[in-house]
Motif scaffolding. Sequence first.
Motif, PDB file in Angstrom:
ATOM      1  N   LYS A  81      48.003 -83.077  51.610  1.00  0.00           N
ATOM      2  CA  LYS A  81      48.587 -81.721  51.549  1.00  0.00           C
ATOM      3  C   LYS A  81      49.980 -81.706  52.171  1.00  0.00           C
ATOM      4  N   ARG A  89      48.969 -77.520  45.375  1.00  0.00           N
ATOM      5  CA  ARG A  89      48.581 -76.122  45.106  1.00  0.00           C
ATOM      6  C   ARG A  89      48.047 -75.942  43.690  1.00  0.00           C
ATOM      7  N   ASP A 116      56.869 -73.068  41.354  1.00  0.00           N
ATOM      8  CA  ASP A 116      56.006 -74.246  41.480  1.00  0.00           C
ATOM      9  C   ASP A 116      55.920 -74.948  40.135  1.00  0.00           C
ATOM     10  N   GLN A 502      51.460 -65.771  44.295  1.00  0.00           N
ATOM     11  CA  GLN A 502      51.932 -67.127  44.021  1.00  0.00           C
ATOM     12  C   GLN A 502      53.267 -67.112  43.292  1.00  0.00           C
ATOM     13  N   LEU A 506      53.115 -71.687  39.025  1.00  0.00           N
ATOM     14  CA  LEU A 506      51.774 -72.144  39.391  1.00  0.00           C
ATOM     15  C   LEU A 506      50.754 -71.783  38.308  1.00  0.00           C
TER      16      LEU A 506
END
Length: 577
Positions: A81, A89, A116, A502, A506
């Motif tokens: 992580k 994620r 992301d 988020q 993502l």
Amino acid sequence: MPQDTTNVNLNTKAIAANTYDAIVVGSGISGGWAAKELCDHGLKTLVLERGRDVKHIKDYPTANKNPWELRHRGNITGDTKKNNPLISRAAGYSEDTQHFFIEDKDHPYVQEKPFDWIRGYQVGGKSLTWGRACQRWSDYEFTGPKRFGYGFDWPIRYADVAPWYSHVEKFIGVCGNKDGIEAMPDGEFLPPFDLNCVEEHLKQSFLKNYGNRYLVHARWAHLTKPNDIHLQQGRGKCQARNLCMRGCPFGGYFSSNSATLPWAEKTGNLTIRPHSVVHSIIYDEKKGKVTGVRIIDANTKATVEYFAKIIFLNASALNTNLVLLNSVSTRFPNGLGNDSGILGHYVCFHNYRGWMSGIIDGFEDGYVYGRNPTDAIIANYRNLKSQDTDFVGGFTTFAGAYRQRGNPEQCPESIGAKYKEAMTEAGPWHVYAYLQGETIPKEKNHVRLSKDEKDQWGIPLLVTSVGYDDNDEKLLKDFFIQTEEMLSKAEVKNIEHYDSKQAPGLDIHEMGGCRMGADAKTSMLNQWNQVHSCKNVFVTDGACMTSTGNQSPSILYMTLTARAATHAYEELKKMNL
Ligand SMILES: Cc1cc2nc3c(=O)[nH]c(=O)nc-3n(C[C@H](O)[C@H](O)[C@H](O)COP(=O)(O)OP(=O)(O)OC[C@H]3O[C@@H](n4cnc5c(N)ncnc54)[C@H](O)[C@@H]3O)c2cc1C
């Protein structure tokens, strides 16, 4: 590095050895389809893939592992992580799947706003790890942006793609039920996974209370009952193991690795070159056309050029934008085909911020046996015939119900013999729902090349500048209000909602930057996904999307790819390319 090739003083033997009928950039969901169709048409096709090779079955190292055979029982470690804050994620990223995702440090980019960017760089791309939801777009989505004035018009309609959806569905295998819903057209379905008793109850309740809100069986790329065409691919029935993202040794779900690439290979027309980072497209100023692509070998860093009559760009939406922006020449100083100046703009995504959950009493005599790798779908019911909300666009809701293992009220412990015993009993029913919302393509949401930062292959880093807007907030709010009301009416209690907040990206449904359109002044691609000003270049991944709709996008990429590949072949026959 030279950006223009003039074919003067070149070794013609080397050119001949590196010449194919067609080149496909990327081997993921859309690239696999380009390869299959072009090879089926008899074209010698080279697939250039930046990542390593992944062979079906042989390269699925965790596919048959039991939880206790995984060092951390499937969990990712603190170190993983810490070293991969971004990619860890991603949905589905875990100890047993992480080898199909990139490592953050190897593939930097510049986030002007939080974004992301989730990537899987290997043969097969993200087809190995995708979620497999496969709903068709309807005309409501193709015409929505124009009808309600929030976007640019598509140069195609549902009727243009419907036969190609069928073509793709038959080959990949999509389970589902023919529900006759206008907002989510039926396809060529294999038998669906059953709804469980609570999902059936929700379906009936929504119908009774609203009349036009449909909860239907999942439409997912799983072989519930393989047909001959699937057996010919060497694929078998989905075993409902729900371990799909490890790679399926049965070929139970669709991936490029199990289906399109081996199929293309069998024609004898396919060459795949892994470890080939496409740097740019070669535009020959003298010929006034594109003649090939330039790669950097990922391992040796050597530059190699490959030539072909047609080029398909399938590097996934943002990488395709990057390659085009990096393909500069005297004719195209701002990126290949970028006469309109819109390349890299109107990047969009799906709003995945909304989650809801609750508990429902009763149904204690109902139980679910086996696993189900799919989610039921509530088809979009917003802004169809007219705009009936304070926002534009619609949303799909994925929903379902499951029975908890053990009853926490009877056994609050979470370790020990009592807990183990409790886990053998069925607990309460939980209900969940999550959002997949349309977003509006906007000029300011864009990607561009960094002026000063480069990756390890000397290619400029991508800068992402993509954010939410007020419409996204209103749509999210409406999802919460409507879903809460629908669940309450169905007697779901303890309803909670959760805004993940988020970053865009993502959702892993990034799209646009190289949109289709009828007018070359305001779009990059025509109705056949050809670059307006370079007709032998086709863009058929998510970069081509004019708007996002609310359905899961990948089956549309496959459909547009199959359609464009056949068009390319026909044009080649007529000597038009
Ligand atoms: C966890 C998860 C769940 C998802 N769920 C769904 C879902 O349920 N339904 C749905 O519709 N979609 C889903 N998606 C999204 C789906 O995976 C993508 O839309 C789809 O894979 C895009 O296909 P593609 O061919 O454009 O890109 P990819 O499948 O990503 O393939 C692109 C390929 O190009 C290669 N490449 C990139 N740059 C270069 C370069 N410069 N040179 C050479 N090669 C290059 C990459 O290595 C990769 O192999 C999900 C994705 C993930 C990760």
